[in-house]
Design an enzyme around this catalytic site. Structure first.
Site, PDB file in Angstrom:
ATOM      1  N   LYS A   1       8.963  23.968 -12.316  1.00  7.24           N
ATOM      2  CA  LYS A   1       8.117  22.755 -12.218  1.00  7.24           C
ATOM      3  C   LYS A   1       7.848  22.592 -10.767  1.00  7.24           C
ATOM      4  CE  LYS A   1       7.001  18.067 -13.402  1.00  7.24           C
ATOM      5  NZ  LYS A   1       7.205  16.948 -14.079  1.00  7.24           N
TER       6      LYS A   1
ATOM      7  N   GLU B   1      -2.747  17.854 -10.762  1.00  7.02           N
ATOM      8  CA  GLU B   1      -3.260  18.497 -12.150  1.00  7.02           C
ATOM      9  C   GLU B   1      -4.572  18.831 -12.258  1.00  7.02           C
ATOM     10  OE1 GLU B   1      -0.869  16.532 -15.214  1.00  7.02           O
ATOM     11  OE2 GLU B   1      -2.524  17.225 -16.677  1.00  7.02           O
TER      12      GLU B   1
ATOM     13  N   ARG C   1       0.768  -1.103  -0.044  1.00  9.34           N
ATOM     14  CA  ARG C   1      -0.003   0.071   0.091  1.00  9.34           C
ATOM     15  C   ARG C   1       0.771   1.422   0.066  1.00  9.34           C
ATOM     16  NH1 ARG C   1      -3.060  -3.176   3.499  1.00  9.34           N
ATOM     17  NH2 ARG C   1      -4.789  -4.144   2.568  1.00  9.34           N
TER      18      ARG C   1
ATOM     19  N   ASN D   1       1.794  20.511 -20.167  1.00  5.34           N
ATOM     20  CA  ASN D   1       1.208  19.656 -21.464  1.00  5.34           C
ATOM     21  C   ASN D   1       1.793  20.429 -22.697  1.00  5.34           C
ATOM     22  OD1 ASN D   1       0.890  17.589 -19.626  1.00  5.34           O
ATOM     23  ND2 ASN D   1      -1.373  18.014 -19.445  1.00  5.34           N
TER      24      ASN D   1
ATOM     25  N   LYS E   1       4.539  11.934 -10.475  1.00  5.24           N
ATOM     26  CA  LYS E   1       3.608  11.022 -11.179  1.00  5.24           C
ATOM     27  C   LYS E   1       4.473   9.770 -11.574  1.00  5.24           C
ATOM     28  CE  LYS E   1       1.221  14.398 -14.092  1.00  5.24           C
ATOM     29  NZ  LYS E   1       0.924  14.932 -15.902  1.00  5.24           N
TER      30      LYS E   1
ATOM     31  N   ARG F   1      -0.797  22.748 -13.483  1.00  4.82           N
ATOM     32  CA  ARG F   1       0.086  21.735 -13.754  1.00  4.82           C
ATOM     33  C   ARG F   1      -0.197  21.219 -15.357  1.00  4.82           C
ATOM     34  NH1 ARG F   1       2.345  16.597 -10.326  1.00  4.82           N
ATOM     35  NH2 ARG F   1       3.860  15.860 -11.984  1.00  4.82           N
TER      36      ARG F   1
ATOM     37  N   HIS G   1      10.832  11.330 -27.572  1.00 11.62           N
ATOM     38  CA  HIS G   1       9.948  12.223 -26.989  1.00 11.62           C
ATOM     39  C   HIS G   1      10.107  13.765 -27.063  1.00 11.62           C
ATOM     40  CE1 HIS G   1       6.168  13.241 -24.782  1.00 11.62           C
ATOM     41  NE2 HIS G   1       7.006  13.774 -23.963  1.00 11.62           N
TER      42      HIS G   1
ATOM     43  N   HIS H   1       2.439  18.713 -25.902  1.00  9.00           N
ATOM     44  CA  HIS H   1       2.236  17.217 -25.712  1.00  9.00           C
ATOM     45  C   HIS H   1       0.984  16.623 -26.533  1.00  9.00           C
ATOM     46  CE1 HIS H   1       5.484  17.922 -22.977  1.00  9.00           C
ATOM     47  NE2 HIS H   1       5.592  16.794 -22.626  1.00  9.00           N
TER      48      HIS H   1
ATOM     49  N   HIS I   1       2.157  13.721 -28.867  1.00  7.46           N
ATOM     50  CA  HIS I   1       1.730  12.201 -28.656  1.00  7.46           C
ATOM     51  C   HIS I   1       1.094  11.897 -30.077  1.00  7.46           C
ATOM     52  CE1 HIS I   1       1.476  12.757 -23.964  1.00  7.46           C
ATOM     53  NE2 HIS I   1       2.578  12.218 -24.204  1.00  7.46           N
TER      54      HIS I   1
ATOM     55  N   GLU J   1      12.375  19.474 -23.037  1.00  4.05           N
ATOM     56  CA  GLU J   1      11.554  19.844 -21.805  1.00  4.05           C
ATOM     57  C   GLU J   1      11.876  21.067 -21.193  1.00  4.05           C
ATOM     58  OE1 GLU J   1       8.723  18.317 -21.452  1.00  4.05           O
ATOM     59  OE2 GLU J   1       9.000  16.470 -22.279  1.00  4.05           O
TER      60      GLU J   1
HETATM   61  P1  NAD Z   1      14.920   6.091 -20.602  1.00  2.00           P
HETATM   62  O1  NAD Z   1      14.698   5.918 -18.959  1.00  2.00           O
HETATM   63  O2  NAD Z   1      14.514   4.902 -21.251  1.00  2.00           O
HETATM   64  O3  NAD Z   1      16.361   6.363 -20.626  1.00  2.00           O
HETATM   65  C1  NAD Z   1      16.674   6.526 -22.155  1.00  2.00           C
HETATM   66  C2  NAD Z   1      17.848   5.707 -22.657  1.00  2.00           C
HETATM   67  O4  NAD Z   1      19.120   6.402 -21.971  1.00  2.00           O
HETATM   68  C3  NAD Z   1      17.818   4.231 -21.716  1.00  2.00           C
HETATM   69  O5  NAD Z   1      18.493   3.301 -22.801  1.00  2.00           O
HETATM   70  C4  NAD Z   1      18.728   4.406 -20.696  1.00  2.00           C
HETATM   71  O6  NAD Z   1      19.630   3.068 -20.474  1.00  2.00           O
HETATM   72  C5  NAD Z   1      19.956   5.154 -21.223  1.00  2.00           C
HETATM   73  N1  NAD Z   1      20.628   5.918 -19.951  1.00  2.00           N
HETATM   74  C6  NAD Z   1      19.748   6.713 -18.966  1.00  2.00           C
HETATM   75  N2  NAD Z   1      20.847   7.326 -18.133  1.00  2.00           N
HETATM   76  C7  NAD Z   1      21.905   7.322 -19.079  1.00  2.00           C
HETATM   77  C8  NAD Z   1      23.366   7.896 -18.796  1.00  2.00           C
HETATM   78  N3  NAD Z   1      23.576   8.620 -17.660  1.00  2.00           N
HETATM   79  N4  NAD Z   1      24.206   7.301 -19.346  1.00  2.00           N
HETATM   80  C9  NAD Z   1      24.090   6.686 -20.511  1.00  2.00           C
HETATM   81  N5  NAD Z   1      22.871   6.272 -20.932  1.00  2.00           N
HETATM   82  C10 NAD Z   1      21.954   6.324 -20.086  1.00  2.00           C
HETATM   83  O7  NAD Z   1      13.951   7.276 -21.161  1.00  2.00           O
HETATM   84  P2  NAD Z   1      14.073   8.834 -20.883  1.00  2.00           P
HETATM   85  O8  NAD Z   1      13.841   9.521 -21.989  1.00  2.00           O
HETATM   86  O9  NAD Z   1      14.858   9.059 -19.349  1.00  2.00           O
HETATM   87  O10 NAD Z   1      12.345   8.828 -20.144  1.00  2.00           O
HETATM   88  C11 NAD Z   1      11.172   8.665 -20.826  1.00  2.00           C
HETATM   89  C12 NAD Z   1      10.260   8.343 -19.831  1.00  2.00           C
HETATM   90  O11 NAD Z   1       9.678   9.109 -19.122  1.00  2.00           O
HETATM   91  C13 NAD Z   1       8.914   8.046 -20.843  1.00  2.00           C
HETATM   92  O12 NAD Z   1       8.391   6.711 -20.599  1.00  2.00           O
HETATM   93  C14 NAD Z   1       7.895   9.132 -20.257  1.00  2.00           C
HETATM   94  O13 NAD Z   1       6.616   8.621 -20.452  1.00  2.00           O
HETATM   95  C15 NAD Z   1       8.440   9.212 -18.693  1.00  2.00           C
HETATM   96  N6  NAD Z   1       8.239  10.684 -18.345  1.00  2.00           N
HETATM   97  C16 NAD Z   1       7.493  10.626 -17.032  1.00  2.00           C
HETATM   98  C17 NAD Z   1       7.178  12.015 -16.553  1.00  2.00           C
HETATM   99  C18 NAD Z   1       6.648  11.822 -15.288  1.00  2.00           C
HETATM  100  O14 NAD Z   1       6.104  13.009 -14.818  1.00  2.00           O
HETATM  101  N7  NAD Z   1       6.633  11.021 -14.655  1.00  2.00           N
HETATM  102  C19 NAD Z   1       7.367  13.326 -17.213  1.00  2.00           C
HETATM  103  C20 NAD Z   1       8.106  12.972 -18.576  1.00  2.00           C
HETATM  104  C21 NAD Z   1       8.480  11.704 -19.106  1.00  2.00           C
HETATM  105  N1  GLY Z   2       5.374  15.930 -17.188  1.00  2.00           N
HETATM  106  C1  GLY Z   2       4.254  16.435 -16.666  1.00  2.00           C
HETATM  107  C2  GLY Z   2       3.860  16.684 -15.501  1.00  2.00           C
HETATM  108  O1  GLY Z   2       4.729  16.272 -14.485  1.00  2.00           O
HETATM  109  O2  GLY Z   2       2.818  17.004 -15.005  1.00  2.00           O
END
Ligand code: NAD
Ligand code: GLY
Length: 369
Positions: free
Chosen positions: A236, A246, A129, A254, A151, A250, A274, A257, A261, A193
């Site tokens: 942020k 949100e 939980r 987007n 998130k 918040r 992305h 976005h 998407h 971003e």
């Molecule tokens: P990711 O976590 O897949 O990382 C991208 C790549 O970089 C991976 O192959 C990873 O192994 C590599 N990598 C990571 N750190 C490294 C480093 N220091 N050196 C070398 N390689 C490294 O992708 P991302 O772009 O970090 O994140 C994308 C995800 O984030 C999506 O799923 C998206 O939906 C999510 N997201 C979430 C929020 C939120 O608020 N929770 C906001 C924006 C995006």
């Molecule tokens: N990445 C959008 C949010 O955190 O709300």
């Protein structure tokens, strides 16, 4: 020589569940033991990471945990990539947590990019939980965006991030030193971003980005990136603190976005990063804002020029515009029958517009061909 204490910026974010300190700086892992103790993170820890990041940074994090007298449970390491943000990886992670005997006093360390943070954070939100977790983001996107705000979630075949929870980390440690190993296209991905945040609410940071656009992605100019990242995180944090779930401002985050998407979906997931799609989405939103006389074309031109200077795309890949608009209209059905878009008013302010016509969406996208 270790950086001076002042090189570490600490931004406390008030969540309904408590405070999350967002710590940013370069080469700051050595602060982790103190940060863990100051933030009352006790118990044992389970590191969650993908193979690439685990190989690079897991030993350093293990050492930090040992220096904080924290027992490290066996780590959970998964295949890198968006595909791992799935039910099946989540199930394996939860089984791993049960097997290692994690209790409610223990915590998860999400070490990696946004995929790791979203997956590990979601597992922490539902395990017993809800248990604590910390974020150690290693991509610029995760440092600027996904590690802040609580998130968490996974994808399912019907769509991205459809299953998830708001679950704030206790601590986010954004060390820019980890960016030394991050490929350039992922630096640009995160920069999209940061530019988005500047357009939303930080005109000074936008000017800073314009000034250093040619240098900011270079490793020898990390100080410029650090300045922009800190400004972006600060904004942020302020927005999340005002509207954690949100229901209001918040939504501004987007910006670009909905277009992004739909572009990602139309061109095929994985073809664009992305952040690249967000750059295009931001520009399409800008063109739409000009059409609606909400924004001066000069400001949209500034956004376009900045994106070009940092090496982000400003033209759509070969694709069918109608497919993109259809995707956006499908999204509309999911949002209570209204297509809600965030549009720039000028550099530093945005507004929310409802019920935009398909025609206008397509006209805006045509400007990006
Ligand atoms: P990711 O976590 O897949 O990382 C991208 C790549 O970089 C991976 O192959 C990873 O192994 C590599 N990598 C990571 N750190 C490294 C480093 N220091 N050196 C070398 N390689 C490294 O992708 P991302 O772009 O970090 O994140 C994308 C995800 O984030 C999506 O799923 C998206 O939906 C999510 N997201 C979430 C929020 C939120 O608020 N929770 C906001 C924006 C995006
Ligand atoms: N990445 C959008 C949010 O955190 O709300």
């Amino acid at each position: 020589v270790k950086p001076a204490e002042t090189d570490v910026s600490i931004l406390p974010v008030n969540h309904s569940s408590g405070i999350c300190n967002v710590v940013t700086g370069t080469d700051i892992f050595h602060h982790i033991p103190r940060l863990l103790s100051e933030n009352n993170l006790e118990g044992s820890a389970c590191i969650v990471s993908d193979h690439t990041v685990a190989q690079l940074y897991e030993p350093a994090i293990q050492t930090c945990l040992a220096n904080a007298n924290i027992v490290t449970l066996p780590s959970f390491v998964f295949r890198p990539g968006e595909k791992s943000k799935s039910f099946s990886t989540l199930k394996r992670l939860l089984s791993h947590m049960i097997k290692t005997g994690m209790s409610r006093n223990d915590f998860v360390v999400a070490l990696g990019g946004g995929v790791t943070g979203d997956l590990a954070g979601f597992a922490a939100s539902i395990y017993m939980r809800g248990i604590s977790y910390i974020q150690v983001p290693t991509t610029l996107l995760a440092q600027a965006d996904s590690s802040i705000g609580g998130k968490t979630g996974i994808n399912c075949p019907q769509g991205k991030n459809l299953i998830g929870a708001f679950h704030a980390p206790r601590l986010a440690i954004c060390d820019l030193k980890t960016l030394d190993t991050l490929p350039l296209n992922h630096i640009k991905n995160g920069l999209a971003e940061i530019i988005k945040m500047a357009v939303i609410g930080d005109p000074e940071c936008f000017i800073f980005l314009e000034k250093y656009a040619g240098l900011i992605t270079h490793p020898e100019h990390r100080d410029k990136l650090e300045y922009a990242l800190k400004a972006s995180c600060q904004l942020k944090c302020q927005i999340v603190q005002k509207d954690e779930k949100e229901t209001g401002i918040r939504t501004w985050l987007n910006l670009g976005h909905s277009f992004a998407h739909a572009i990602e979906c139309s061109v095929g997931y994985g073809k664009l990063l992305h952040g690249e799609a967000v750059a295009l989405g931001m520009l399409a939103a800008g063109q739409l804002a000009v059409k609606l006389s909400i924004c001066n074309p000069i400001d949209v031109e500034r956004i376009r020029s900045l994106l070009i200077l940092v090496g982000l795309p400003v033209r759509l890949p070969k694709m069918d515009i109608q497919t993109v608009s259809k995707c956006m209209m499908l999204d509309k059905k999911n949002r209570f029958g209204k297509l809600r878009l965030v549009l720039p008013e000028q550099i530093g302010t945005v507004t929310i517009i409802d019920n935009v016509s398909v025609n206008l969406i397509e006209t805006s996208l045509h400007k990006l061909i």
